[in-house]
Design an enzyme around this catalytic site. Structure first.
Site, PDB file in Angstrom:
ATOM      1  N   LEU A  50      -8.506 -65.806 -35.030  1.00 24.42           N
ATOM      2  CA  LEU A  50      -9.440 -66.591 -34.196  1.00 24.42           C
ATOM      3  C   LEU A  50      -9.553 -66.025 -32.781  1.00 24.42           C
ATOM      4  CD1 LEU A  50      -8.595 -70.256 -35.331  1.00 24.42           C
ATOM      5  CD2 LEU A  50     -10.274 -68.647 -36.289  1.00 24.42           C
TER       6      LEU A  50
ATOM      7  N   GLY B 272     -13.413 -64.899 -33.778  1.00 26.47           N
ATOM      8  CA  GLY B 272     -14.095 -65.773 -34.727  1.00 26.47           C
ATOM      9  C   GLY B 272     -13.782 -67.241 -34.451  1.00 26.47           C
TER      10      GLY B 272
ATOM     11  N   ILE C  87      -3.293 -59.692 -37.818  1.00 23.93           N
ATOM     12  CA  ILE C  87      -2.967 -58.624 -38.782  1.00 23.93           C
ATOM     13  C   ILE C  87      -1.899 -57.674 -38.237  1.00 23.93           C
ATOM     14  CG2 ILE C  87      -5.135 -58.673 -40.090  1.00 23.93           C
ATOM     15  CD1 ILE C  87      -6.018 -56.184 -38.430  1.00 23.93           C
TER      16      ILE C  87
ATOM     17  N   GLY D 103     -19.917 -43.772 -23.552  1.00 19.87           N
ATOM     18  CA  GLY D 103     -19.527 -44.118 -24.917  1.00 19.87           C
ATOM     19  C   GLY D 103     -20.701 -44.509 -25.789  1.00 19.87           C
ATOM     20  N   GLU D 104     -21.902 -44.516 -25.212  1.00 19.15           N
ATOM     21  CA  GLU D 104     -23.083 -44.877 -26.022  1.00 19.15           C
ATOM     22  C   GLU D 104     -23.805 -43.604 -26.457  1.00 19.15           C
ATOM     23  OE1 GLU D 104     -24.532 -49.243 -24.567  1.00 19.15           O
ATOM     24  OE2 GLU D 104     -25.381 -47.524 -23.540  1.00 19.15           O
TER      25      GLU D 104
ATOM     26  N   ALA E  16     -11.258 -57.685 -40.445  1.00 16.12           N
ATOM     27  CA  ALA E  16     -10.672 -58.040 -39.139  1.00 16.12           C
ATOM     28  C   ALA E  16     -10.531 -56.781 -38.291  1.00 16.12           C
ATOM     29  CB  ALA E  16      -9.296 -58.687 -39.340  1.00 16.12           C
TER      30      ALA E  16
ATOM     31  N   ASN F 161     -25.886 -50.852 -37.571  1.00 10.50           N
ATOM     32  CA  ASN F 161     -25.793 -51.992 -36.658  1.00 10.50           C
ATOM     33  C   ASN F 161     -26.197 -53.255 -37.416  1.00 10.50           C
ATOM     34  OD1 ASN F 161     -25.480 -49.799 -34.936  1.00 10.50           O
ATOM     35  ND2 ASN F 161     -26.379 -50.910 -33.232  1.00 10.50           N
TER      36      ASN F 161
ATOM     37  N   TYR G  45     -12.778 -46.775 -30.260  1.00 12.38           N
ATOM     38  CA  TYR G  45     -13.123 -47.638 -31.399  1.00 12.38           C
ATOM     39  C   TYR G  45     -13.567 -46.792 -32.595  1.00 12.38           C
ATOM     40  CZ  TYR G  45     -16.098 -50.809 -34.168  1.00 12.38           C
ATOM     41  OH  TYR G  45     -16.689 -51.510 -35.191  1.00 12.38           O
TER      42      TYR G  45
ATOM     43  N   PHE H 203     -18.389 -62.896 -37.726  1.00 12.44           N
ATOM     44  CA  PHE H 203     -19.792 -62.811 -38.155  1.00 12.44           C
ATOM     45  C   PHE H 203     -19.946 -62.300 -39.601  1.00 12.44           C
ATOM     46  CE2 PHE H 203     -23.541 -59.700 -37.782  1.00 12.44           C
ATOM     47  CZ  PHE H 203     -24.436 -60.582 -38.351  1.00 12.44           C
TER      48      PHE H 203
HETATM   49  N1  LIG Z   1     -21.272 -55.856 -36.232  1.00 16.04           N
HETATM   50  C1  LIG Z   1     -21.598 -54.594 -36.547  1.00 16.04           C
HETATM   51  O1  LIG Z   1     -22.715 -54.144 -36.327  1.00 16.04           O
HETATM   52  C2  LIG Z   1     -20.568 -53.684 -37.186  1.00 16.04           C
HETATM   53  C3  LIG Z   1     -20.902 -52.346 -37.409  1.00 16.04           C
HETATM   54  C4  LIG Z   1     -19.964 -51.506 -38.011  1.00 16.04           C
HETATM   55  C5  LIG Z   1     -18.732 -51.994 -38.408  1.00 16.04           C
HETATM   56  N2  LIG Z   1     -18.428 -53.302 -38.168  1.00 16.04           N
HETATM   57  C6  LIG Z   1     -17.105 -53.787 -38.583  1.00 16.04           C
HETATM   58  O2  LIG Z   1     -17.259 -54.981 -39.328  1.00 16.04           O
HETATM   59  C7  LIG Z   1     -16.140 -55.842 -39.096  1.00 16.04           C
HETATM   60  C8  LIG Z   1     -16.594 -57.225 -38.696  1.00 16.04           C
HETATM   61  O3  LIG Z   1     -17.380 -57.141 -37.508  1.00 16.04           O
HETATM   62  P1  LIG Z   1     -18.122 -58.433 -36.914  1.00 16.04           P
HETATM   63  O4  LIG Z   1     -19.336 -57.932 -36.238  1.00 16.04           O
HETATM   64  O5  LIG Z   1     -18.233 -59.480 -37.950  1.00 16.04           O
HETATM   65  O6  LIG Z   1     -17.075 -58.830 -35.789  1.00 16.04           O
HETATM   66  P2  LIG Z   1     -16.428 -60.262 -35.451  1.00 16.04           P
HETATM   67  O7  LIG Z   1     -15.684 -60.098 -34.153  1.00 16.04           O
HETATM   68  O8  LIG Z   1     -17.449 -61.344 -35.546  1.00 16.04           O
HETATM   69  O9  LIG Z   1     -15.366 -60.440 -36.623  1.00 16.04           O
HETATM   70  C9  LIG Z   1     -14.091 -59.863 -36.558  1.00 16.04           C
HETATM   71  C10 LIG Z   1     -13.078 -60.947 -36.865  1.00 16.04           C
HETATM   72  O10 LIG Z   1     -11.777 -60.366 -36.837  1.00 16.04           O
HETATM   73  C11 LIG Z   1     -10.908 -61.275 -36.189  1.00 16.04           C
HETATM   74  N3  LIG Z   1      -9.794 -60.524 -35.620  1.00 16.04           N
HETATM   75  C12 LIG Z   1      -9.830 -59.683 -34.556  1.00 16.04           C
HETATM   76  N4  LIG Z   1      -8.611 -59.199 -34.324  1.00 16.04           N
HETATM   77  C13 LIG Z   1      -7.785 -59.740 -35.268  1.00 16.04           C
HETATM   78  C14 LIG Z   1      -6.397 -59.614 -35.537  1.00 16.04           C
HETATM   79  N5  LIG Z   1      -5.607 -58.852 -34.779  1.00 16.04           N
HETATM   80  N6  LIG Z   1      -5.874 -60.320 -36.569  1.00 16.04           N
HETATM   81  C15 LIG Z   1      -6.674 -61.113 -37.339  1.00 16.04           C
HETATM   82  N7  LIG Z   1      -7.994 -61.263 -37.120  1.00 16.04           N
HETATM   83  C16 LIG Z   1      -8.538 -60.574 -36.103  1.00 16.04           C
HETATM   84  C17 LIG Z   1     -11.741 -61.964 -35.119  1.00 16.04           C
HETATM   85  O11 LIG Z   1     -11.215 -63.230 -34.718  1.00 16.04           O
HETATM   86  C18 LIG Z   1     -13.088 -62.086 -35.830  1.00 16.04           C
HETATM   87  O12 LIG Z   1     -13.204 -63.340 -36.498  1.00 16.04           O
HETATM   88  C19 LIG Z   1     -15.271 -55.126 -38.062  1.00 16.04           C
HETATM   89  O13 LIG Z   1     -14.252 -54.453 -38.754  1.00 16.04           O
HETATM   90  C20 LIG Z   1     -16.213 -54.137 -37.419  1.00 16.04           C
HETATM   91  O14 LIG Z   1     -15.522 -53.000 -36.926  1.00 16.04           O
HETATM   92  C21 LIG Z   1     -19.302 -54.163 -37.564  1.00 16.04           C
END
Ligand SMILES: NC(=O)c1ccc[n+]([C@@H]2O[C@H](COP(=O)([O-])OP(=O)(O)OC[C@H]3O[C@@H](n4cnc5c(N)ncnc54)[C@H](O)[C@@H]3O)[C@@H](O)[C@H]2O)c1
Length: 314
Positions: free
Chosen positions: A33, A36, A52, A268-269, A74, A171, A142, A11
């Site tokens: 993937l 994603g 990774i 956890g919430e 990621a 968020n 997490y 995302f």
């Molecule tokens: N969505 C939120 O509100 C939010 C809030 C705080 C922090 N974050 C952080 O932002 C980042 C992106 O979040 P998002 O909401 O876009 O999530 P998302 O799941 O849409 O994107 C994460 C991507 O990482 C990839 N991924 C997961 N494990 C992997 C691995 N081992 N190797 C390679 N790729 C891997 C997934 O396939 C995915 O495409 C994350 O690090 C998350 O912790 C998100």
């Protein structure tokens, strides 16, 4: 500049990689993937499908690409999976990140932008809005794993001179968001109401979150290419929004009359979080531009269009 973006089939980072390409940068993408989708990866980006956690693959990719900047998104970002499988959560979010950081240092990257979490990092804050120097007390694996990486960045800057920028998101919501993530309620309520399912609210609807729209998060990632060296920033809206308010906004935008089903809170919430975003305004010149009203309209519109396309068999 050449920028390597991890997680850009997901995302947030897919929007970030698009913005980097639009700004004229060369962006290279790593994603396994697991969550994603390849269709989210900008066709102008070279794509490396890999995990990774795979140290040799990180070494190989960084040796070949030699990015000047690394933008690391990621992650295993399912808070509940982290509760069920803390070891897996740590393997991806701590050890995987360490692979990326070490490869960045070994192959001469100058700067490392890290997507951290504010929502899961500060625990249950006693006062709000929460500034960056508020004590870190995560109440989920997490939250621990995401925060641990910040310590490595601090240390690697000290040891090897790798500049970092930590963006602690509230968020994040917007078109393309997943129903699994930290800001999942917009997606969950939209998808459930569009499918005619009664949405569930965990608790009494009074839980407070800080929602930040995706384009504002992207703007912070653009600014972080040049500013904010070796600093940590909250990236949120500074606005308190309850679960019930999100529910009502989604319901009004979809023209539904459904009532939520209230069930017990989940472990956890946290109860409430809202971020002090004045440091990002001061040092980055960053301020959120998209109100919750406008962001909700765009996000719910996206889920409406997606549901209509599915119904039409597209
Ligand atoms: N969505 C939120 O509100 C939010 C809030 C705080 C922090 N974050 C952080 O932002 C980042 C992106 O979040 P998002 O909401 O876009 O999530 P998302 O799941 O849409 O994107 C994460 C991507 O990482 C990839 N991924 C997961 N494990 C992997 C691995 N081992 N190797 C390679 N790729 C891997 C997934 O396939 C995915 O495409 C994350 O690090 C998350 O912790 C998100």
């Amino acid at each position: 500049m050449k920028i390597l973006v991890t997680g850009a089939a997901g995302f947030i980072a897919s929007h970030v990689a698009n913005a980097y390409v639009q700004a004229g940068h060369e962006a290279v993408v790593i994603d396994d993937l697991s969550r994603g989708a390849k269709r989210n990866v900008n066709f102008k980006c070279r794509f490396h499908e890999c995990d990774i956690r795979d140290r040799e693959a990180m070494e190989r990719i960084f040796r070949a690409e030699k990015p000047e900047i690394v933008n690391h998104h990621a992650a295993q970002m399912d808070v509940r999976r982290g509760v069920r499988e803390p070891l897996f959560d740590a393997q991806v979010n701590i050890l995987g990140s360490l692979n990326v950081i070490e490869a960045a240092v070994a192959h001469g990257a100058k700067r490392f932008i890290y997507a951290a979490t504010a929502g899961a990092g500060y625990g249950e804050p006693k006062r709000m809005p929460v500034p960056e120097d508020y004590p870190i007390n995560p109440i989920t694996p997490y939250g621990i794993s995401k925060h641990t990486v910040e310590h490595y960045l601090f240390t690697f800057q000290f040891l090897y001179g790798l500049e970092y920028v930590v963006l602690r998101y509230g968020n994040v919501y917007g078109p393309g968001q997943s129903s699994q993530g930290e800001a999942g309620v917009f997606a969950i309520f939209s998808e459930q109401m569009l499918a005619g399912v009664q949405p569930v609210i965990y608790g009494d609807g009074s839980k407070v979150r800080d929602y930040v729209y995706i384009s504002d998060v992207v703007a912070a990632n653009l600014i972080a290419l040049e500013r904010g060296s070796n600093e940590i920033f909250n990236i949120g809206s500074g606005v308190e929004t309850t679960d019930l308010e999100v529910f009502q906004r989604v319901r009004d935008l979809l023209g539904k009359t459904v009532e939520p089903m209230y069930v017990a809170r989940r472990p956890g919430e946290i109860d409430k979080i809202c971020l002090d975003i004045s440091k990002a305004a001061r040092l980055l010149g960053w301020k959120p531009q998209v109100s919750l009203t406008e962001g909700a309209r765009r996000t719910v519109g996206y889920f409406q269009q997606t549901a209509a396309a599915v119904a039409a068999g597209n």
